[in-house]
Scaffold this active site. Structure first.
Site, mmCIF file in Angstrom:
data_model
loop_
_atom_site.group_PDB
_atom_site.id
_atom_site.type_symbol
_atom_site.label_atom_id
_atom_site.label_comp_id
_atom_site.label_asym_id
_atom_site.label_seq_id
_atom_site.Cartn_x
_atom_site.Cartn_y
_atom_site.Cartn_z
ATOM 1 N N TYR A 1 0.840 -1.294 -0.342
ATOM 2 C CA TYR A 1 0.109 -0.004 -0.069
ATOM 3 C C TYR A 1 0.820 1.313 -0.048
ATOM 4 C CZ TYR A 1 -4.718 -1.806 0.695
ATOM 5 O OH TYR A 1 -5.909 -2.367 0.511
ATOM 6 N N LYS B 1 2.578 -15.638 2.642
ATOM 7 C CA LYS B 1 2.853 -16.103 1.297
ATOM 8 C C LYS B 1 4.447 -16.566 1.324
ATOM 9 C CE LYS B 1 1.450 -17.911 -2.613
ATOM 10 N NZ LYS B 1 0.450 -18.782 -2.744
ATOM 11 N N ASP C 1 -3.517 -18.314 0.423
ATOM 12 C CA ASP C 1 -4.263 -18.619 -0.558
ATOM 13 C C ASP C 1 -5.189 -19.880 0.403
ATOM 14 O OD1 ASP C 1 -1.807 -20.058 -0.449
ATOM 15 O OD2 ASP C 1 -1.982 -20.932 -2.483
ATOM 16 N N ASP D 1 -6.499 -6.875 3.954
ATOM 17 C CA ASP D 1 -7.591 -6.324 3.400
ATOM 18 C C ASP D 1 -8.661 -7.148 2.820
ATOM 19 O OD1 ASP D 1 -9.085 -4.003 2.332
ATOM 20 O OD2 ASP D 1 -8.033 -4.625 0.420
ATOM 21 N N ASP E 1 -12.126 -8.916 4.498
ATOM 22 C CA ASP E 1 -13.601 -8.858 3.745
ATOM 23 C C ASP E 1 -14.207 -10.009 3.565
ATOM 24 O OD1 ASP E 1 -13.514 -5.815 3.351
ATOM 25 O OD2 ASP E 1 -13.887 -5.942 1.142
HETATM 26 C C1 IPM Z 1 -10.397 -0.759 4.044
HETATM 27 C C2 IPM Z 1 -10.587 -0.031 2.786
HETATM 28 C C3 IPM Z 1 -9.502 0.637 2.182
HETATM 29 C C4 IPM Z 1 -8.093 -0.318 2.282
HETATM 30 C C5 IPM Z 1 -9.585 1.560 1.090
HETATM 31 C C6 IPM Z 1 -10.847 2.235 1.097
HETATM 32 C C7 IPM Z 1 -8.306 2.121 0.808
HETATM 33 O O1 IPM Z 1 -10.841 -1.079 1.927
HETATM 34 O O2 IPM Z 1 -10.133 -0.016 5.132
HETATM 35 O O3 IPM Z 1 -10.000 -2.278 4.093
HETATM 36 O O4 IPM Z 1 -7.971 -1.124 1.220
HETATM 37 O O5 IPM Z 1 -7.393 -0.276 3.148
HETATM 38 MN MN MN Z 2 -10.757 -3.142 2.524
#
Ligand code: IPM
Ligand code: MN
Length: 371
Positions: free
Chosen positions: A142, A189, A221, A245, A249
């Protein structure tokens, strides 16, 4: 206790969900004799529209002088569909994380009986799932050097980690696992990436200081697959920025609604609390978004202030709403209540004002929450 809270509504549904949290925090303050002083500031698309910058200097100044940040959501479709945009809302969030050195993003994934039917997982795999993800937030790909060649045909994103960046978040994750089931999984990884091999080496060294914690190492993975096949096996997951990240999710859908999940970003200074859902622009201003992710983030903020009893009460209130069918549209498309009503009910519960019989038809008309 008196606490200064910087409030960043942000974009989309950010303002309406954050307002519910403030309502609940005010009820907590009233009941427990605290004082929360809010100062509002801008970030994201809203900030770009008003000031030209996704993170105005005044915002940084305010947050540096606050005890915590309560943040709504970031992002607007007009930027998502324009990869060439020079200024993007997300830049504000990334800059804020870096400026405040918010190096650890903590995302608990809990399941609720009342939401089991919404989860893509089978009920037998859901019972007892309780995972917390520690995602590194200020390093890795990032924040590495980014380059696009002059001819526009080659691009590069560099991923770098220094030992100290790994140690500081690993320490938090080890300490947290000591408070929980004493199991820690490093997701990496290491069969391919040098940075992952460094993560493994550092975590392995540190494990010697936590002999009670069972540490295991899993390739990302495989972890992505295990999260769906058998999420119960995880207690604390520790991982780098990008993997975190994605995995977080993925883990969030286990609960049944993305709208339920809170997060905390902590570092050396002011900590930030935000729901993990996005700005959900299609719902903005409609009073239909689920405020519980934000309210549960406020509960994490209370824990951070060492107000444990207060945080517990907020969580109990949230569970009460779910168990009684007081939910937003994302959870029940047929019988649902507004964002404001759910906020009011959580507040009422905190204020101990919930009577044994509640008039649901009044609620659906957004009238008084109490008969
Ligand atoms: C999160 C979001 C952010 C990230 C974006 C909005 C930059 O997806 O907080 O997980 O990728 O960290
Ligand atoms: Mn995110």
């Amino acid at each position: 206790m008196k606490k200064k809270v910087a409030v960043i509504y942000g974009d989309g549904i950010g303002p309406e969900v954050t307002k519910q949290s403030m309502k609940v925090l005010d009820a907590i303050a009233q009941r427990f004799g605290h004082e929360f002083e809010y100062e509002f500031c801008l970030m994201g698309a809203d900030a770009i529209d008003k000031t030209g910058s996704p993170l105005p200097d005044e915002t940084l100044e305010v947050v540096l002088n606050s005890d915590a940040i309560l943040f709504g959501a970031i992002g607007h479709p007009k930027y998502d569909n324009d990869p060439s945009a020079k200024v993007r809302p997300e830049q504000g969030l990334l800059k804020l994380r870096k400026s405040l050195q918010l190096f650890a993003n903590i995302r608990p994934v809990t399941t609720y009986q009342a939401l089991h039917h919404l989860s893509p997982l089978k009920p037998k795999n859901l019972e007892g799932v309780d995972v917390v993800i520690y995602r590194e937030l200020t390093g890795g790909i990032y924040f590495g050097k980014k380059e696009l060649s002059e001819d526009g045909n080659t691009a590069m994103d560099d991923c770098t980690y220094h030992r100290h960046e790994i140690e500081r978040i690993a320490k938090l994750a080890f300490e947290q696992s000591m408070q929980r089931q004493k199991r820690l999984t490093l997701v990496d990884k290491a069969n391919v990436l040098e940075t992952s091999r460094l993560w493994r080496a550092v975590v392995r060294e540190m494990a010697a200081n936590y002999p009670e914690v069972a540490v295991d190492y899993m390739f990302v993975d495989n972890a992505a697959m295990q999260m769906i096949v058998n999420p119960k096996q995880f207690d604390v997951i520790l991982t780098e920025n990008m993997f975190g990240d994605i995995i977080s999710d993925e883990a969030s859908v286990i609960t049944g609604s993305l709208g339920m999940l809170p997060s905390a970003s902590v570092g050396t200074g002011t900590a930030m609390f935000e729901p993990i859902h996005g700005s959900y622009p299609q719902a903005a201003g409609k009073d239909i978004a689920n405020p519980l992710g934000s309210i549960l983030s406020a509960a994490m903020m209370l824990d951070y202030f060492n107000m444990f009893e207060e945080a517990k009460l907020v969580r109990a209130a949230v569970e009460w709403t779910l168990e009684n069918g007081f939910v937003t549209k994302d959870i029940d498309p047929v019988n649902n209540y507004t964002t404001t009503t759910i906020g009011d009910l959580v507040k009422d519960f905190v204020e101990n004002k919930i009577p044994s019989a509640i008039n649901k038809s009044n609620l659906s008309l957004s009238k008084s929450t109490i008969i």
